[in-house]
Write a protein that holds these residues in place. Sequence first.
Motif, PDB file in Angstrom:
ATOM      1  N   ARG A  12       7.692  -8.649  16.170  1.00  0.00           N
ATOM      2  CA  ARG A  12       8.587  -7.559  15.820  1.00  0.00           C
ATOM      3  C   ARG A  12       9.769  -8.052  14.995  1.00  0.00           C
ATOM      4  O   ARG A  12      10.282  -9.147  15.210  1.00  0.00           O
ATOM      5  CB  ARG A  12       9.101  -6.872  17.091  1.00  0.00           C
ATOM      6  CG  ARG A  12       8.029  -6.139  17.893  1.00  0.00           C
ATOM      7  CD  ARG A  12       7.476  -4.960  17.138  1.00  0.00           C
ATOM      8  NE  ARG A  12       8.505  -3.982  16.808  1.00  0.00           N
ATOM      9  CZ  ARG A  12       8.879  -2.996  17.624  1.00  0.00           C
ATOM     10  NH1 ARG A  12       8.321  -2.864  18.820  1.00  0.00           N
ATOM     11  NH2 ARG A  12       9.820  -2.143  17.251  1.00  0.00           N
ATOM     12  N   PRO A  39      -0.228  -4.389  11.352  1.00  0.00           N
ATOM     13  CA  PRO A  39      -1.029  -3.577  12.283  1.00  0.00           C
ATOM     14  C   PRO A  39      -2.516  -3.594  11.949  1.00  0.00           C
ATOM     15  O   PRO A  39      -3.361  -3.625  12.854  1.00  0.00           O
ATOM     16  CB  PRO A  39      -0.431  -2.172  12.110  1.00  0.00           C
ATOM     17  CG  PRO A  39       0.963  -2.399  11.624  1.00  0.00           C
ATOM     18  CD  PRO A  39       0.862  -3.602  10.736  1.00  0.00           C
ATOM     19  N   ASP A  40      -2.858  -3.557  10.644  1.00  0.00           N
ATOM     20  CA  ASP A  40      -4.267  -3.618  10.239  1.00  0.00           C
ATOM     21  C   ASP A  40      -4.906  -4.928  10.688  1.00  0.00           C
ATOM     22  O   ASP A  40      -6.015  -4.956  11.231  1.00  0.00           O
ATOM     23  CB  ASP A  40      -4.378  -3.531   8.707  1.00  0.00           C
ATOM     24  CG  ASP A  40      -3.893  -2.202   8.155  1.00  0.00           C
ATOM     25  OD1 ASP A  40      -4.163  -1.170   8.775  1.00  0.00           O
ATOM     26  OD2 ASP A  40      -3.235  -2.218   7.099  1.00  0.00           O
ATOM     27  N   THR A  93      -1.667  -5.061   6.061  1.00  0.00           N
ATOM     28  CA  THR A  93      -0.439  -5.129   6.847  1.00  0.00           C
ATOM     29  C   THR A  93      -0.688  -5.659   8.249  1.00  0.00           C
ATOM     30  O   THR A  93      -1.829  -5.741   8.709  1.00  0.00           O
ATOM     31  CB  THR A  93       0.225  -3.741   6.940  1.00  0.00           C
ATOM     32  OG1 THR A  93      -0.638  -2.855   7.671  1.00  0.00           O
ATOM     33  CG2 THR A  93       0.494  -3.167   5.564  1.00  0.00           C
ATOM     34  N   ARG A 134       5.465  -1.493   3.351  1.00  0.00           N
ATOM     35  CA  ARG A 134       5.559  -2.770   4.074  1.00  0.00           C
ATOM     36  C   ARG A 134       5.457  -3.956   3.107  1.00  0.00           C
ATOM     37  O   ARG A 134       6.125  -4.970   3.297  1.00  0.00           O
ATOM     38  CB  ARG A 134       4.475  -2.853   5.149  1.00  0.00           C
ATOM     39  CG  ARG A 134       4.708  -1.921   6.328  1.00  0.00           C
ATOM     40  CD  ARG A 134       3.871  -2.324   7.521  1.00  0.00           C
ATOM     41  NE  ARG A 134       3.984  -1.384   8.617  1.00  0.00           N
ATOM     42  CZ  ARG A 134       4.940  -1.415   9.540  1.00  0.00           C
ATOM     43  NH1 ARG A 134       5.885  -2.344   9.475  1.00  0.00           N
ATOM     44  NH2 ARG A 134       4.969  -0.533  10.514  1.00  0.00           N
ATOM     45  N   GLU A 153       6.175  -8.375  11.477  1.00  0.00           N
ATOM     46  CA  GLU A 153       5.863  -6.948  11.416  1.00  0.00           C
ATOM     47  C   GLU A 153       5.736  -6.407   9.997  1.00  0.00           C
ATOM     48  O   GLU A 153       4.893  -5.550   9.726  1.00  0.00           O
ATOM     49  CB  GLU A 153       6.955  -6.180  12.170  1.00  0.00           C
ATOM     50  CG  GLU A 153       6.715  -4.704  12.316  1.00  0.00           C
ATOM     51  CD  GLU A 153       7.813  -4.040  13.119  1.00  0.00           C
ATOM     52  OE1 GLU A 153       7.714  -2.825  13.348  1.00  0.00           O
ATOM     53  OE2 GLU A 153       8.786  -4.729  13.508  1.00  0.00           O
ATOM     54  N   ARG A 155       1.427   1.344   3.713  1.00  0.00           N
ATOM     55  CA  ARG A 155       1.152  -0.079   3.513  1.00  0.00           C
ATOM     56  C   ARG A 155       1.951  -0.625   2.333  1.00  0.00           C
ATOM     57  O   ARG A 155       2.424  -1.763   2.371  1.00  0.00           O
ATOM     58  CB  ARG A 155      -0.350  -0.288   3.314  1.00  0.00           C
ATOM     59  CG  ARG A 155      -1.163   0.008   4.579  1.00  0.00           C
ATOM     60  CD  ARG A 155      -2.652  -0.228   4.353  1.00  0.00           C
ATOM     61  NE  ARG A 155      -3.382  -0.077   5.605  1.00  0.00           N
ATOM     62  CZ  ARG A 155      -3.950   1.059   6.023  1.00  0.00           C
ATOM     63  NH1 ARG A 155      -3.839   2.149   5.273  1.00  0.00           N
ATOM     64  NH2 ARG A 155      -4.595   1.120   7.158  1.00  0.00           N
ATOM     65  N   PRO A 173       5.122   7.028  10.135  1.00  0.00           N
ATOM     66  CA  PRO A 173       4.724   5.630   9.924  1.00  0.00           C
ATOM     67  C   PRO A 173       4.944   5.200   8.485  1.00  0.00           C
ATOM     68  O   PRO A 173       4.833   6.000   7.553  1.00  0.00           O
ATOM     69  CB  PRO A 173       3.236   5.632  10.281  1.00  0.00           C
ATOM     70  CG  PRO A 173       2.798   7.044  10.055  1.00  0.00           C
ATOM     71  CD  PRO A 173       3.973   7.898  10.427  1.00  0.00           C
ATOM     72  N   VAL A 204       1.544  -9.626  16.427  1.00  0.00           N
ATOM     73  CA  VAL A 204       2.514  -9.136  15.445  1.00  0.00           C
ATOM     74  C   VAL A 204       3.909  -9.372  16.020  1.00  0.00           C
ATOM     75  O   VAL A 204       4.214  -8.923  17.123  1.00  0.00           O
ATOM     76  CB  VAL A 204       2.313  -7.636  15.151  1.00  0.00           C
ATOM     77  CG1 VAL A 204       3.431  -7.122  14.236  1.00  0.00           C
ATOM     78  CG2 VAL A 204       0.944  -7.392  14.522  1.00  0.00           C
ATOM     79  N   LEU A 222      -4.003  -7.012  13.033  1.00  0.00           N
ATOM     80  CA  LEU A 222      -4.145  -7.119  14.482  1.00  0.00           C
ATOM     81  C   LEU A 222      -5.363  -6.328  14.953  1.00  0.00           C
ATOM     82  O   LEU A 222      -6.148  -6.801  15.777  1.00  0.00           O
ATOM     83  CB  LEU A 222      -2.878  -6.604  15.162  1.00  0.00           C
ATOM     84  CG  LEU A 222      -2.841  -6.731  16.688  1.00  0.00           C
ATOM     85  CD1 LEU A 222      -2.851  -8.197  17.117  1.00  0.00           C
ATOM     86  CD2 LEU A 222      -1.601  -6.029  17.254  1.00  0.00           C
ATOM     87  N   GLU A 223      -5.535  -5.129  14.409  1.00  0.00           N
ATOM     88  CA  GLU A 223      -6.676  -4.287  14.785  1.00  0.00           C
ATOM     89  C   GLU A 223      -7.999  -4.937  14.409  1.00  0.00           C
ATOM     90  O   GLU A 223      -8.982  -4.851  15.151  1.00  0.00           O
ATOM     91  CB  GLU A 223      -6.556  -2.924  14.099  1.00  0.00           C
ATOM     92  CG  GLU A 223      -7.672  -1.959  14.458  1.00  0.00           C
ATOM     93  CD  GLU A 223      -7.524  -0.612  13.762  1.00  0.00           C
ATOM     94  OE1 GLU A 223      -8.466   0.207  13.859  1.00  0.00           O
ATOM     95  OE2 GLU A 223      -6.483  -0.375  13.112  1.00  0.00           O
ATOM     96  N   LYS A 243      -5.914  -2.843   3.435  1.00  0.00           N
ATOM     97  CA  LYS A 243      -5.546  -2.961   4.862  1.00  0.00           C
ATOM     98  C   LYS A 243      -4.960  -4.338   5.143  1.00  0.00           C
ATOM     99  O   LYS A 243      -5.465  -5.103   5.971  1.00  0.00           O
ATOM    100  CB  LYS A 243      -6.755  -2.686   5.755  1.00  0.00           C
ATOM    101  CG  LYS A 243      -7.252  -1.256   5.660  1.00  0.00           C
ATOM    102  CD  LYS A 243      -8.335  -0.964   6.685  1.00  0.00           C
ATOM    103  CE  LYS A 243      -8.731   0.514   6.632  1.00  0.00           C
ATOM    104  NZ  LYS A 243      -9.765   0.844   7.636  1.00  0.00           N
TER     105      LYS A 243
END
Length: 323
Positions: free
Chosen positions: A270, A257-258, A255, A64, A222, A61, A58, A268, A260-261, A253
């Motif tokens: 792509r 993915p962070d 990014t 990204r 993304e 951060r 992965p 997100v 969205l969580e 945190k």
Amino acid sequence: MTTPPTDLKATLLKLEARVHDLEVTARETGQNLDSTIHSLRAEVERLRAAPTRASNAPMTRWERVQLARAPGRPTAHDYTERLVTDFTELHGDRNFADDHALIGGPGRWQGRPVMLLMQQKGRDTKSRVRRRFGMSNPEGYRKAMRLMDLADKFGLPVVCLIDTPGAYPGIEAEERGQAWAIAESIQRMVRLRVPAVCAVIGEGGSGGALAIGVGNRVLIQENAWYSVISPESCAAILWRDSAQAPKAAEALKLTAPDLLELGIVEEVIREPVGGAHLDLDAAAAALGEAVGRHLDELGLLNEQELKAQRAARFRALGAYTES
């Protein structure tokens, strides 16, 4: 050496072919394409040098964040040139001046009538300086409010493309009420009677981003980031050392993915392998489809439902973890 996966090989081949084509074009036409060629060559070398990163490890951060700032990353104009027709830019805040960092006006998003609000960083040094790298003065946010008023008047859904390190921090901006203008813009957006979809397409820094980020749906690409502060500024405050930015990025945190969580964004979007800057058309197609889909869903709600949903959405934010 680890063998790069098939999708990385395809990306490398495509990039190398583009570099070759641009070199041929430059020789045959005399055009100066050095900056574009240099950017693509640098990306080729980055991908070649990091096969292990591309083989399922992965991204960090901080990596990204770097992709969100990559040379050649699509700007708001790049996307609207591919997704918007009949766009008419409206200028000025009817009070002080026109702000070149925040642009907007009515247009058709893949055929849908909308009101566009976009933060534009610029494509080269001259335009970036003119647009202050996407950092708005107070008149930019006041212009945004004027366009929101027009959107409500004519029943146009609002689409916002967010890409800014933050609001402009200059003395003249403070003299003209920067913080007040941001607060008023947030308040005005909460009261919109039409659907609002916001998409972070690069950097989403602090109140400069939130001022046009109070949407019924907030999306993020993304490799974009969205945070109350940039990693460098956070590191300078906490450790008195901006070189600690990678450490700050991990703590923030920030990014996609962070976010969205944590429930801060709904989706997100792509990007092409390696980042949106490597395949602008594919990135634009994905952005256009996502924004259009959410506009269609929100179009089923009435005025009262839209305002209630937007208010409830932002009141529900505030998830946190303890360590």
